[in-house]
Design an enzyme around this catalytic site. Sequence first.
Site, short mmCIF file in Angstrom:
data_model
loop_
_atom_site.label_atom_id
_atom_site.label_comp_id
_atom_site.label_asym_id
_atom_site.label_seq_id
_atom_site.Cartn_x
_atom_site.Cartn_y
_atom_site.Cartn_z
CE1 TYR A 146 -4.21 -1.13 -5.13
CE2 TYR A 146 -4.92 -3.76 -5.87
CZ TYR A 146 -4.89 -2.08 -4.68
OH TYR A 146 -4.57 -2.05 -3.32
CB VAL A 188 -0.30 -5.94 4.45
CG1 VAL A 188 -1.56 -5.14 4.19
CG2 VAL A 188 0.14 -6.40 2.56
CE LYS A 206 -4.02 0.38 -1.51
NZ LYS A 206 -4.37 0.31 -0.71
CB SER A 263 -0.73 0.08 1.12
OG SER A 263 -1.79 -1.00 0.89
CE1 TYR A 270 -3.91 -0.51 4.97
CE2 TYR A 270 -2.22 -1.30 6.34
CZ TYR A 270 -2.72 -1.03 5.15
OH TYR A 270 -1.75 -1.39 3.79
#
Length: 314
Positions: A198, A268, A71, A68, A250
Amino acid sequence: MQTEWEKLIASAPLWLEESRKQATQGKVPDYIPELASAPADRLGLTIHQLHGGSIHAGDCSMPFTMQSISKVFTLLLALMDCGEEAVFGKVGQEPSGDDFNSMLKLELVEPGIPFNPLINAGAIAVTSLLAGKGVDDKFERILSFFRTLAGDPGLDYNTSIYLSEKRTAHRNRSLAYFLKDNQVLDESTDVEDVLDLYFKHCSIEVQCCHLARMGLVLANDGIDPQTGNELIPRRYVQIAKTFMVTCGMYNASGQFAIQAGIPAKSGVSGGILALVPGKYGIGVISPALNRMGNSTAGVHLLERLSKAFDWSLF
């Protein structure tokens, strides 16, 4: 009298070993099979200083995938490609309050767009906006951008983890098709192509030094500290840093803002990219995660450093 940097050099490796003990409080994720084999007791740290100098401690040379963390940088690339109006027509600008892979509010809250670009649905929507002629061309653009920011022309993606994610990503696939049904993804958009892109950018493999270098560019408002060239417009860096504070960790983003108070984004794989504006870019790796999906030892170390050196923005 010691400078802050001299104190960091002396204390960071010692505090790292104390924070390493926190890894026993976490668990390496197994829902992506290729991530499950990562050693839970690892903890590495790299800090790059804006005006030169680096600290490398612990298992900082351990390779891991961005997950992530990528992103943040696909958001920046999409903003550079399309501008704010186009990007925020597809994703919102608020914390979701739900798990990073939840689809709950896509159905319950109008207008049915993802709450922000750092949850999975939002990142998939942002990925669909990236310019290029096809998956290969778009990924080469992403990789080139990441390589420039990380200062490493050899940066690439981990094929095994990419294939593992592609094979097991049933929730992400559901999210993407839901976005297509909600017309967040355009009618002409090939959902499988967006997902493929992605999965690839989440599987880009780095070390702590790469994250620290990428964070240093953000800490310097988008200016390459070595060349002085603008790599990212300052306005877009402001947007990215704000999302990192409000959504980057998160559902523990608020807690991290209170305890550490610096922009950060976790993944993660156990990686965390963090920065101290105008000072440092920071990369951390420790694969054992807490229930929120953040590295237990990594969060502990960053919170301790921030409190000791008064890094909080607040």
